[in-house]
Design a protein around this motif. Structure first.
Motif, PDB file in Angstrom:
ATOM      1  N   GLN A 112       0.824  -1.214   0.000  1.00 39.53           N
ATOM      2  CA  GLN A 112       0.000   0.000   0.000  1.00 39.53           C
ATOM      3  C   GLN A 112       0.857   1.263   0.000  1.00 39.53           C
ATOM      4  O   GLN A 112       0.457   2.293  -0.530  1.00 39.53           O
ATOM      5  N   LYS A 131       1.715   2.595  -3.794  1.00 42.38           N
ATOM      6  CA  LYS A 131       0.701   2.932  -4.804  1.00 42.38           C
ATOM      7  C   LYS A 131       1.172   4.018  -5.761  1.00 42.38           C
ATOM      8  O   LYS A 131       0.851   3.988  -6.938  1.00 42.38           O
ATOM      9  N   SER A 162       6.619  -0.991  -6.910  1.00 45.49           N
ATOM     10  CA  SER A 162       5.502  -1.899  -6.688  1.00 45.49           C
ATOM     11  C   SER A 162       5.533  -3.077  -7.651  1.00 45.49           C
ATOM     12  O   SER A 162       5.375  -4.229  -7.248  1.00 45.49           O
TER      13      SER A 162
END
Length: 127
Positions: free
Chosen positions: A30, A33, A39
């Motif tokens: 998270q 993002k 990511s």
């Protein structure tokens, strides 16, 4: 710490990373993002999470063997925290032993993603 470094000032490091293994982590996907490069890397086949069993959380934990693929698809808490990182069992509930019990799978992961040309011994990304 590593994920914070990668999102804050790790652009130089990102271009050199070929593989990574987590045996424990305080990161959450998270946080990433707004950092798609990091990511994507942490959820790609270049990344691996070696998971120690938790006897209160993991059903049949005592039957898990080192290197066995960990089914995380149905674990919403895991997916929320770590996304789609490939995950294997460490084969132990003792976190401090996880690096040892799964060491051959950890090295295999790095070997898979790092290669040497016989002529120039230059490291290349295995895609």
């Amino acid at each position: 710490q590593l994920t914070r470094h990668l999102i804050n000032d790790g652009s130089y490091l990102m271009q050199h990373l070929r593989a990574i293994v987590f045996t424990d982590s305080s990161h959450t996907i998270q946080w990433l993002k707004d950092y798609p490069e990091v990511s994507s890397f942490l959820q790609s086949s270049s990344s691996l999470y070696v998971r120690s069993a938790n006897e209160n959380r993991d059903y049949n934990w005592e039957k898990r063997v080192p290197g066995e693929r960990c089914e995380t698809e149905k674990d919403q808490c895991w997916k929320h925290r770590f996304g789609d990182i490939p995950t294997i069992w460490a084969g132990t509930k003792d976190h401090s032993l996880g690096n040892w019990t799964a060491h051959s799978y950890i090295w295999e992961h790095f070997d898979k993603h790092l290669g040497c040309h016989e002529n120039n011994k230059e490291m290349t990304r295995d895609q």
